[in-house]
Design a protein around this motif. Structure first.
Motif, PDB file in Angstrom:
ATOM      1  N   HIS A 139      71.472  23.191 -65.420  1.00  0.00           N
ATOM      2  CA  HIS A 139      71.297  23.650 -66.805  1.00  0.00           C
ATOM      3  C   HIS A 139      70.834  22.477 -67.643  1.00  0.00           C
ATOM      4  CE1 HIS A 139      73.382  27.661 -66.629  1.00  0.00           C
ATOM      5  NE2 HIS A 139      73.844  27.111 -65.518  1.00  0.00           N
TER       6      HIS A 139
ATOM      7  N   PRO B  38      78.082  25.951 -69.772  1.00  0.00           N
ATOM      8  CA  PRO B  38      76.625  25.877 -69.650  1.00  0.00           C
ATOM      9  C   PRO B  38      75.963  27.012 -70.422  1.00  0.00           C
ATOM     10  CG  PRO B  38      77.694  25.765 -67.506  1.00  0.00           C
ATOM     11  CD  PRO B  38      78.743  26.162 -68.489  1.00  0.00           C
TER      12      PRO B  38
ATOM     13  N   GLY C  32      69.361  28.356 -66.475  1.00  0.00           N
ATOM     14  CA  GLY C  32      69.636  27.439 -65.386  1.00  0.00           C
ATOM     15  C   GLY C  32      68.719  27.673 -64.203  1.00  0.00           C
TER      16      GLY C  32
END
Lengths: 353, 389, 353, 389
Positions: C166, C188, C192
């Motif tokens: 990420h 996150p 990603g």
């Protein structure tokens, strides 16, 4: 809170025991047992059990005993520990006696006057809740069996534990780390008489081992005190680099730490003796604490005594080795410190997982 | 330039190793300069760099040649020889080195005394000059091999009116002198690995003095520096006491307990890091950075030997309660691991006393490695015979 | 046997790092982070990662790194430990970098020049073989996340572990015992990019954590050395009872014992670094030994430093507390000593039961 | 003969405890001689045996009566008061004891100095007599409550030309003097529980000197003997740090591990035996066998608090890595257990320093309990101003 001090009666008992032991044993006589295991130690038993009548300390008057209790026994054991006395007092007058008392067996009368010696036939490492009854064959290594007259044998018969009294057994001596408490392999002979079966038998054995563990702590305290006192005296007089070694701060601090350990061991042993005497519900905790702590303190005290005496401590001629061997054996006897801590965890609800 | 490999080959070519008499071979080895290659030519050496000795030892070992009995004569070969080379007269070197190396003459060491344990220089044994002979009186202790020795190295006080380090001299003593009385010194294990040696009007020719009168401390220090502290217990993982415990643990599930497991692993880690530190120290020494750091290794070794051998008894209490044999025997060399668990436990107690106590090792580390100030020494600058005792 | 010493190149690297750190950080600047966690420490990162190019020590030349190895990284970490440097070198240049190298991902190039910082998003207590991939939600407490640019997130997707990269995350600072290595809760954000799945992902994370553990030992050694040296110097100069306290034998002996511990820790850390560098089969053992031993030595060194400094050691104004907090946090980081000993037992075939 | 029970009943009868002003009640209690029954009549006491005080405390506590704030004024009530009774002039006793007891005047202690830590008598703060006023200059440290105190007890050097113990005098200081500068001393926990106190030309009337000029050490020793070392951490099993760990272990299976279990049990046993030894010591003190043995208890307490609080962090690493709050705050009394695990770990480090370091405690035990010889003291018999520093 229980009384952790010594009463005047207890101090007076101590002084009788100390006097008697001074007359019948010393470190040279103990050391001689390593070269001649058959050397005669009957004078020690006679003095303690016979003359002073201490074999019957735990036994009520109606069975010929003194009717005292565990607190007084603890004082006797402190003195026996101080002298590494070669006498099966713990084995007969505490452990075997407790088993018989638990069963209210009048056999205890024959132990109370010291005329006969009893032994619980289990490995010396056994502890309450952690022992196995024999299915026949030799039990080894057993303490207190040499010279014993009555053999209390936990026996497994058809899946049930029985406590069987034998009046004879084959007793084969074992060379022991501590020759002042010689071990043997014991094979009971003859028919034997069943004293108890099942839960009653198990309870009697557990009670005997618990009392043994509780009071062994006092023997360990006496031993540790001797080591501390002897080493302090040596440190005051032994001169190296033109100073008594007891003026070197590192030595001083180690002896201060050892003092703390011994003081704590003494309190723990007193508590175990008192709770045993009064049947306090906390007695199992007190025993596990005392055995796990005092065992290591006695070993540490003997090890420090040896180290701080330097070379002389490594020699046969100095008494320290007798104390080291007893201390290390006592640590293994009636359950190791780790085993008692594991027991304790169950008692105070601190599970492993 | 001499090639030690060629010299070894030449030596080996002269003998049938199957049948050779060890004394004859060792004598020839000495004469070939292969006893200590860094010693002078004619005195067992070839004036070669010290590290070439390792090559010699390895080649001879590979060939299966007889070697000097270090178990019996470690004092002679390891300590007396280098001292004689450093301080001995040519006559002393000629007389003593060869039979020492062939082990025809076994040596022992008369340094320690009951009153001078950690305080090594506090020696009270007296040597008084009578004509050209020293008359020696005193008591020595912790002498290994004295019952089998023909010679001894001795430190004695020749001048009690000066400070303790300055009044000592160093001698070679003939153990056959009628004034030498050797008595076994029994240890807590039951064995007598050492002796007490009583010296009653022992006569030592002045020709057997090593170094100047009053220089005994300096000579003895050379001897003691050659008492190489074995760094750790060897280069192998799980060597020594830990190996005995781990082998038992692996092979016998009955001794395993979760309560003891983390303790076992802690000792495993402790011995492993000591092994690594010992190896690191050896690497430093090899590149020329020697120092008193080995005292710290000795400290660790003693602690571990003692604690682990005690732990071993706890793992198997019924075995730990027993002992193999209390019979008094005189032994020639130290055995730390060869007997039962009880013996190992008791013998290990000596590890923190012999060769300098752990307390002295800590003094050495703190003063000579860390540079901390010395403790108070009331005898500093005071003549030996005026120091209160 | 592996080389446990320092090469000339390594000593020269040490001296560069020490010089650079001396210019950009000191204990006052570290202490300021406790009152102002946002205080600017970018100069430390710039000096170490940028000017000296050390962020790329482990990275081969083709990816813009230096192509050195774990031995050199260990020397850098010793110096960072000596100064409790507030810089996520271990987190980015060792742990995140190792994960990327293990996957042969060219993303590593962006870390190698120090231009970006990476972080493996796992609790700081995780160790190889003992971590759990997130199923979404915050991961906490994560070290090295504050100021990071690339977040390597072990993520559980449909029962399979993926290592997901990420470039953004919500990073919530957590008040940390060691504010020189501040922790955060990391969530996150964004899509990603999956770098690896399944065994490859697990292997990359394990390798990263193993390298972190192996080299954390060197940080601990540097820290312990600072504590020992600082305390020895203090003991030489601090006078009580008209003597330098370093002349009191009890103090001397404790410092001798500490010296031994530090010397052993150093050997253990060197061995872990060398076996990691060479891919030696003994590396897992070396790591477990080094982490279990060096962790406790660093804590003990800091604790002894504090105690032997007396009252001044308890004050905020003296630097010792910064070392104590780092040492205690390092002990908990990447697996506790007991956890590493348990791992070791499996590696050397010493089962618990 | 006075019956303290009757006196307490009489006192209680005069007030409505629901509404009474604490200062008024405490003043009346002082006047009734129930502050310290063993003090003289008119000075807060009744000339009764000391152990009757326990009866008074218990009765008043049962009745719910206001009590002096020991958290804020422990120095005044626990240390200054007994010292003033032993050494103070009648005027000093009249002036100071009552407001001290009512906590209208809070006291602090100016003993420790940066250069005189363990070496308590090494005080360098100077007091010079100017007419009938002492002018005091110096720096004190580890002063708790100084920011709230009206009065201080001070030890200062009045004669540097004699040996260190002989040159000290003891004073009562008015903290409102403009020369008194109190600055918070921040600790490693982030809190400032103590202060540094700078004394710049502080003026102390000679009438506020306690004891003779030069008798300050003896007076201070009385004060310090009253700094009763709390023996252990209380009479309850699992009190203190161990209780926090065991509670966690019982309630949260996630922190349990077999590797840590034996360590947990070892600490449990350690704290329990210290508790028992503390109880045993209390029983000995009760039958009149007091002694320096309590120093050993302090040693055990500090070791356990430190080790167990560190162990607690290892049991839950993710929590241990965090801290509750670093904000600098000034606190009035010590809190050992009230905050998070990190605070408990850090604060416990002080347990082996404050009130005498563990090293000093070991000196005390070895010399005063075991009778081992004193270490070398180069300043023995040397005038203070000739001792090298």
């Amino acid at each position: 809170m229980t009384d952790l001090l010594y009463s005047d009666v207890e101090e007076s008992l101590r002084s009788s025991v100390r006097g008697a032991l001074g007359r019948v044993t010393d470190s040279a006589r103990v050391a001689a047992l390593y070269d001649d295991p058959d050397a005669d130690t009957s004078a020690v038993w006679s003095a303690v059990a016979g003359d002073l009548g201490l074999a019957g300390l735990l036994v009520p008057g109606e069975w010929g005993g003194v009717g005292a209790g565990a607190r007084e026994v603890a004082v006797v054991l402190e003195e026996l520990g101080r002298t590494v006395a070669p006498v099966p007092f713990l084995e007969s007058a505490v452990i075997a006696t407790t088993a018989l008392l638990e069963l209210e067996s009048d056999v205890v009368a024959s132990l109370a006057d010291g005329g006969q010696r009893g032994v619980l036939v289990l490995p010396w490492s056994a502890r309450a809740g952690a022992w196995t009854a024999t299915e026949g064959g030799a039990v080894t290594p057993v303490a207190g069996a040499l010279g014993a007259d009555l053999f209390l044998v936990p026996t497994l018969v058809g899946g049930t534990v029985q406590l069987v009294l034998h009046e004879s057994a084959t007793v084969d001596p074992i060379t022991s780390l501590d020759m002042s408490r010689p071990l043997a392999a014991v094979t009971p002979t003859g028919e034997g008489r069943v004293l108890a079966k099942g839960d009653a038998a198990v309870a009697a054995v557990d009670a005997a081992l618990a009392a043994g563990a509780a009071l062994l702590a006092s023997e360990q305290v006496g031993l540790a005190q001797w080591c501390l006192e002897t080493t302090v005296e040596y440190a005051k007089t032994r001169v190296q680099f033109a100073r008594p070694i007891g003026s070197f701060q590192a030595i001083k601090h180690r002896l201060a730490d050892l003092y703390l350990e011994v003081a704590q061991a003494q309190a723990a042993a007193r508590y175990a003796a008192d709770t045993l005497a009064t049947g306090d519900a906390d007695a199992p905790v007190a025993q596990a604490v005392a055995q796990s702590y005092c065992s290591d303190v006695a070993v540490h005290a003997a090890e420090e005594a040896l180290q701080l005496h330097g070379g002389i401590g490594m020699t046969w001629e100095h008494a320290i080795h007798l104390y080291l061997k007893r201390a290390k054996s006592d640590q293994l006897a009636l359950g190791t410190p780790a085993a008692h801590r594991a027991d304790l965890a169950g008692l105070v609800d601190l599970p492993q997982h | 330039m001499t090639d030690v490999r060629a010299e070894v080959a030449a030596l080996l070519a002269r003998f049938d190793l199957e049948t050779v008499d060890p004394v004859e071979f060792l004598g020839a080895r000495f004469d070939a300069g292969l006893a200590w290659v860094h010693f002078p030519v004619g005195r067992g050496g070839l004036d070669r760099p010290r590290d070439e000795q390792q090559v010699v030892e390895q080649l001879l070992a590979e060939a299966g040649a007889p070697a000097p009995d270090l178990g019996r004569n470690s004092i002679g070969i390891g300590m007396a020889a280098p001292t004689l080379i450093a301080f001995g007269t040519p006559e002393q070197q000629d007389r003593y080195l060869r039979p020492l190396f062939t082990c025809e003459e076994i040596w022992c060491q008369l340094f320690s005394e009951p009153g001078a344990g950690s305080d090594l220089a506090g020696v009270a044994t007296k040597a008084v000059l009578d004509g050209d002979t020293w008359i020696v009186n005193g008591q020595k202790v912790w002498t290994s091999g004295a019952q089998n020795a023909q010679r001894a190295i001795l430190v004695a006080r020749t001048d009690p009116t000066v400070v303790k380090h300055a009044g000592l001299s160093y001698f070679v003593v003939d153990m056959a002198d009628p004034g030498v009385d050797v008595r076994p010194l029994r240890q807590i294990t039951g064995e007598a690995e050492f002796n007490e040696v009583f010296l009653n009007d022992v006569r030592v020719p002045d020709a057997d003095r090593v170094g100047a009168v009053g220089a005994g401390w300096r000579v003895a220090t050379t001897t003691l520096n050659n008492e190489r502290v074995a760094i750790g217990s060897g280069a192998e993982r799980e060597a020594g006491q830990i190996g005995i415990v781990t082998e038992r643990w692996r092979n016998d599930p009955s001794v395993r307990s979760s309560a003891e497991h983390d303790r076992l692993m802690s000792w495993w880690v402790e011995t492993e890091v000591t092994r690594l530190a010992g190896e690191r120290l050896r690497q430093q020494l090899a590149v020329g950075q020697p120092g008193p750091e080995s005292s710290a290794m000795k400290l660790a070794f003693a602690q571990q030997a003692q604690q682990i051998s005690g732990f071993a008894l706890e793992l198997d209490p019924d075995a730990g309660l027993q002992y193999d044999d209390w019979t008094m025997v005189r032994t020639v060399s130290a055995s730390f691991l060869g007997r039962g668990p009880g013996f190992r436990y008791l013998r290990a107690k000596g590890n923190s006393i012999e060769g300098g106590t752990s307390e002295i090792m800590r003094n050495v580390v703190s003063e000579r490695v860390l540079g901390l100030p010395a403790d108070h020494r009331p005898d500093k600058g005071v003549p030996f015979n005026e120091v209160p005792r």
